[in-house]
Write a protein that holds these residues in place. Structure first.
Motif, PDB file in Angstrom:
ATOM      1  N   TRP A 206      30.271 -17.976  80.500  1.00  0.00           N
ATOM      2  CA  TRP A 206      31.387 -18.845  80.107  1.00  0.00           C
ATOM      3  C   TRP A 206      32.640 -18.020  79.839  1.00  0.00           C
ATOM      4  O   TRP A 206      33.752 -18.400  80.239  1.00  0.00           O
ATOM      5  CB  TRP A 206      31.003 -19.635  78.865  1.00  0.00           C
ATOM      6  N   ALA A 207      32.491 -16.863  79.180  1.00  0.00           N
ATOM      7  CA  ALA A 207      33.643 -16.011  78.895  1.00  0.00           C
ATOM      8  C   ALA A 207      34.240 -15.455  80.182  1.00  0.00           C
ATOM      9  O   ALA A 207      35.462 -15.301  80.295  1.00  0.00           O
ATOM     10  CB  ALA A 207      33.232 -14.868  77.967  1.00  0.00           C
ATOM     11  N   LEU A 208      33.387 -15.128  81.152  1.00  0.00           N
ATOM     12  CA  LEU A 208      33.904 -14.636  82.429  1.00  0.00           C
ATOM     13  C   LEU A 208      34.743 -15.712  83.111  1.00  0.00           C
ATOM     14  O   LEU A 208      35.838 -15.429  83.623  1.00  0.00           O
ATOM     15  CB  LEU A 208      32.739 -14.215  83.328  1.00  0.00           C
ATOM     16  N   ALA A 209      34.246 -16.940  83.122  1.00  0.00           N
ATOM     17  CA  ALA A 209      35.028 -18.035  83.706  1.00  0.00           C
ATOM     18  C   ALA A 209      36.313 -18.263  82.915  1.00  0.00           C
ATOM     19  O   ALA A 209      37.374 -18.540  83.487  1.00  0.00           O
ATOM     20  CB  ALA A 209      34.184 -19.307  83.742  1.00  0.00           C
ATOM     21  N   LEU A 210      36.241 -18.113  81.593  1.00  0.00           N
ATOM     22  CA  LEU A 210      37.410 -18.318  80.736  1.00  0.00           C
ATOM     23  C   LEU A 210      38.489 -17.280  81.006  1.00  0.00           C
ATOM     24  O   LEU A 210      39.689 -17.564  80.869  1.00  0.00           O
ATOM     25  CB  LEU A 210      36.986 -18.257  79.270  1.00  0.00           C
ATOM     26  N   SER A 211      38.076 -16.064  81.392  1.00  0.00           N
ATOM     27  CA  SER A 211      39.045 -14.984  81.598  1.00  0.00           C
ATOM     28  C   SER A 211      39.960 -15.229  82.790  1.00  0.00           C
ATOM     29  O   SER A 211      40.977 -14.547  82.935  1.00  0.00           O
ATOM     30  CB  SER A 211      38.314 -13.651  81.774  1.00  0.00           C
ATOM     31  N   PHE A 212      39.624 -16.191  83.632  1.00  0.00           N
ATOM     32  CA  PHE A 212      40.465 -16.516  84.790  1.00  0.00           C
ATOM     33  C   PHE A 212      41.329 -17.749  84.525  1.00  0.00           C
ATOM     34  O   PHE A 212      41.881 -18.324  85.465  1.00  0.00           O
ATOM     35  CB  PHE A 212      39.599 -16.750  86.024  1.00  0.00           C
ATOM     36  N   THR A 213      41.438 -18.163  83.273  1.00  0.00           N
ATOM     37  CA  THR A 213      42.237 -19.334  82.917  1.00  0.00           C
ATOM     38  C   THR A 213      43.244 -18.959  81.833  1.00  0.00           C
ATOM     39  O   THR A 213      43.204 -17.859  81.276  1.00  0.00           O
ATOM     40  CB  THR A 213      41.345 -20.475  82.402  1.00  0.00           C
ATOM     41  N   ASP A 214      44.115 -19.898  81.502  1.00  0.00           N
ATOM     42  CA  ASP A 214      45.046 -19.721  80.385  1.00  0.00           C
ATOM     43  C   ASP A 214      44.644 -20.625  79.214  1.00  0.00           C
ATOM     44  O   ASP A 214      45.499 -21.131  78.487  1.00  0.00           O
ATOM     45  CB  ASP A 214      46.483 -20.010  80.822  1.00  0.00           C
ATOM     46  N   SER A 215      43.347 -20.800  79.030  1.00  0.00           N
ATOM     47  CA  SER A 215      42.827 -21.693  77.999  1.00  0.00           C
ATOM     48  C   SER A 215      43.224 -21.214  76.603  1.00  0.00           C
ATOM     49  O   SER A 215      43.317 -20.021  76.331  1.00  0.00           O
ATOM     50  CB  SER A 215      41.300 -21.770  78.105  1.00  0.00           C
ATOM     51  N   ASP A 216      43.445 -22.197  75.717  1.00  0.00           N
ATOM     52  CA  ASP A 216      43.739 -21.907  74.313  1.00  0.00           C
ATOM     53  C   ASP A 216      42.605 -22.355  73.399  1.00  0.00           C
ATOM     54  O   ASP A 216      42.782 -22.467  72.188  1.00  0.00           O
ATOM     55  CB  ASP A 216      45.037 -22.580  73.884  1.00  0.00           C
ATOM     56  N   LEU A 217      41.437 -22.625  73.972  1.00  0.00           N
ATOM     57  CA  LEU A 217      40.245 -23.117  73.276  1.00  0.00           C
ATOM     58  C   LEU A 217      40.363 -24.573  72.856  1.00  0.00           C
ATOM     59  O   LEU A 217      39.392 -25.157  72.394  1.00  0.00           O
ATOM     60  CB  LEU A 217      39.902 -22.255  72.050  1.00  0.00           C
ATOM     61  N   MET A 218      41.563 -25.136  72.959  1.00  0.00           N
ATOM     62  CA  MET A 218      41.744 -26.541  72.634  1.00  0.00           C
ATOM     63  C   MET A 218      41.714 -27.408  73.896  1.00  0.00           C
ATOM     64  O   MET A 218      41.366 -28.586  73.845  1.00  0.00           O
ATOM     65  CB  MET A 218      43.077 -26.751  71.901  1.00  0.00           C
ATOM     66  N   SER A 219      42.084 -26.801  74.999  1.00  0.00           N
ATOM     67  CA  SER A 219      42.115 -27.515  76.268  1.00  0.00           C
ATOM     68  C   SER A 219      41.469 -26.632  77.338  1.00  0.00           C
ATOM     69  O   SER A 219      41.391 -25.413  77.163  1.00  0.00           O
ATOM     70  CB  SER A 219      43.557 -27.851  76.665  1.00  0.00           C
ATOM     71  N   PRO A 220      41.002 -27.215  78.428  1.00  0.00           N
ATOM     72  CA  PRO A 220      40.343 -26.413  79.464  1.00  0.00           C
ATOM     73  C   PRO A 220      41.234 -25.336  80.059  1.00  0.00           C
ATOM     74  O   PRO A 220      40.766 -24.270  80.443  1.00  0.00           O
ATOM     75  CB  PRO A 220      39.948 -27.461  80.510  1.00  0.00           C
ATOM     76  N   GLY A 221      42.521 -25.591  80.128  1.00  0.00           N
ATOM     77  CA  GLY A 221      43.426 -24.622  80.737  1.00  0.00           C
ATOM     78  C   GLY A 221      43.392 -24.694  82.254  1.00  0.00           C
ATOM     79  O   GLY A 221      42.543 -25.348  82.849  1.00  0.00           O
ATOM     80  N   ARG A 222      44.317 -23.993  82.862  1.00  0.00           N
ATOM     81  CA  ARG A 222      44.381 -23.988  84.330  1.00  0.00           C
ATOM     82  C   ARG A 222      43.986 -22.617  84.856  1.00  0.00           C
ATOM     83  O   ARG A 222      44.114 -21.605  84.162  1.00  0.00           O
ATOM     84  CB  ARG A 222      45.783 -24.363  84.811  1.00  0.00           C
ATOM     85  N   ASN A 223      43.533 -22.615  86.067  1.00  0.00           N
ATOM     86  CA  ASN A 223      43.103 -21.366  86.694  1.00  0.00           C
ATOM     87  C   ASN A 223      44.319 -20.493  87.015  1.00  0.00           C
ATOM     88  O   ASN A 223      45.264 -20.945  87.669  1.00  0.00           O
ATOM     89  CB  ASN A 223      42.303 -21.675  87.958  1.00  0.00           C
ATOM     90  N   VAL A 224      44.286 -19.239  86.564  1.00  0.00           N
ATOM     91  CA  VAL A 224      45.398 -18.313  86.819  1.00  0.00           C
ATOM     92  C   VAL A 224      44.948 -17.106  87.624  1.00  0.00           C
ATOM     93  O   VAL A 224      45.700 -16.139  87.772  1.00  0.00           O
ATOM     94  CB  VAL A 224      46.035 -17.853  85.495  1.00  0.00           C
ATOM     95  N   GLY A 225      43.722 -17.147  88.122  1.00  0.00           N
ATOM     96  CA  GLY A 225      43.241 -16.034  88.944  1.00  0.00           C
ATOM     97  C   GLY A 225      43.123 -14.742  88.155  1.00  0.00           C
ATOM     98  O   GLY A 225      42.568 -14.713  87.055  1.00  0.00           O
ATOM     99  N   LEU A 226      43.689 -13.690  88.697  1.00  0.00           N
ATOM    100  CA  LEU A 226      43.610 -12.360  88.071  1.00  0.00           C
ATOM    101  C   LEU A 226      44.844 -12.037  87.221  1.00  0.00           C
ATOM    102  O   LEU A 226      45.043 -10.879  86.839  1.00  0.00           O
ATOM    103  CB  LEU A 226      43.442 -11.287  89.149  1.00  0.00           C
ATOM    104  N   ASP A 227      45.643 -13.042  86.904  1.00  0.00           N
ATOM    105  CA  ASP A 227      46.878 -12.784  86.156  1.00  0.00           C
ATOM    106  C   ASP A 227      46.594 -12.152  84.788  1.00  0.00           C
ATOM    107  O   ASP A 227      47.345 -11.286  84.332  1.00  0.00           O
ATOM    108  CB  ASP A 227      47.670 -14.081  85.976  1.00  0.00           C
TER     109      ASP A 227
END
Length: 311
Positions: free
Chosen positions: A52-73
């Motif tokens: 889950w953390a690996l998937a989270l590292s590719f998003t701009d999530s704030d833990l309150m919302s799913p966030g959007r995918n930002v790739g390797l940014d």
């Protein structure tokens, strides 16, 4: 004399030639009843959160919302992050100072405690107590002792005629003070492991060295040190993991200050996730720490094997 193989031998040869029968799942009920709960714990509290953390590292999530995918940014941003670089330097300094000191002091104290003197059990306990004590209580206690204005350490300096030091309030001294506190709270584990290893050394070998006229230094260098080298490798790896996960004393003493001089990687991950609500970026930092730790451990074990320390 007959050369014909007995029936049992022929049966055994035939049995060895056949593939073993597959066991039914019901035959493994006892084994799975023991291994099953541990497997579920590992999956539930380790592997699944890691994925889950690996998937989270590719998003701009704030833990309150799913966030959007930002790739390797998030990973690219680490290159330009000065606080992350500071955290790397602080953690690296802790590793370089703590591991050699804990190994050397742990072995020396273990040798001193491996004696039959009155009250030796009490002395051994004294070195173990800081390790088993609560890290939070140790941090609060040391925060008071090393306080710049009201701490006992500066009070001692004043009585000795020495200038007052910044200690935990000084950007140039705080990390060294934290390393000293960390060493005091953790090196008791090295003492216990080394003491157990020394007590496994054959008494006949030590007695033979004494009869041959070997000095204490020669006995230590040529018998004790080689005998505990496998424990040294274990303690070095354990200390590396322990130092790279350094968090609790920072949280209870300096909170990363002053001027980010005591921010460690794990503390920075905590700040990113729960103070700044940039959980995706924090997960990227955590995974950089994970990969770096794994590479350091593998490199250390390969080096130890190359040097023959694992034999």
């Amino acid at each position: 004399m007959s050369t014909t193989a007995p029936p049992l031998s022929r049966a055994g040869a035939a049995a060895r030639g056949r593939r073993p029968d597959r066991r039914k799942p019901a035959d493994n009920v006892a084994g799975w009843s023991f291994a099953g709960p541990a497997t579920l714990v590992i999956l539930g509290f380790s592997l699944i959160p890691m994925a889950w953390a690996l998937a989270l590292s590719f998003t701009d999530s704030d833990l309150m919302s799913p966030g959007r995918n930002v790739g390797l940014d998030n990973y690219r941003a680490l290159v330009q992050d000065p606080v992350f670089h500071q955290a790397l330097r602080n953690t690296g300094l802790l590793v370089l100072l703590y591991i050699p000191a804990s190994l050397a002091a742990g072995l020396l104290v273990a040798v001193l405690l491996n004696r039959k003197v009155r009250g030796i059990g009490f002395y051994r306990t004294c070195f173990l107590v800081p390790y088993i004590a609560s890290a939070t209580s140790a941090g609060l206690l040391m925060g008071y002792i090393f306080d710049r204005d009201f701490g006992l350490m500066n009070g001692l300096f004043v009585k000795l005629g020495l200038p007052v030091q910044g200690l935990l309030s000084s950007p140039s001294q705080a990390m060294f003070v934290l390393t000293l506190i960390f060493f005091w709270t953790r090196f008791g584990f090295s003492v216990v492991i080394y003491l157990a290893a020394i007590q496994e050394i054959s008494k006949e070998v030590l007695e033979a060295a004494a009869i041959d006229g070997a000095s204490r230094w020669a006995t230590f260098r040529h018998i004790i040190v080689p005998s505990v080298r496998r424990m040294t490798v274990f303690l070095a790896v354990w200390g590396l993991i322990d130092a790279l996960q350094f968090f609790d004393l920072v949280m209870t003493t300096t909170k990363g200050g002053p001027a980010s001089s005591t921010v460690t990687i794990v503390y920075y991950v905590w700040q990113l996730a729960f103070n700044f609500f940039t959980a995706g970026y924090g997960a990227a930092v955590a995974y950089v720490l994970f990969v770096g730790t794994l590479l350091l451990i593998v490199a250390g074990l390969l080096f130890a094997r190359w040097k023959g320390a694992m034999r």
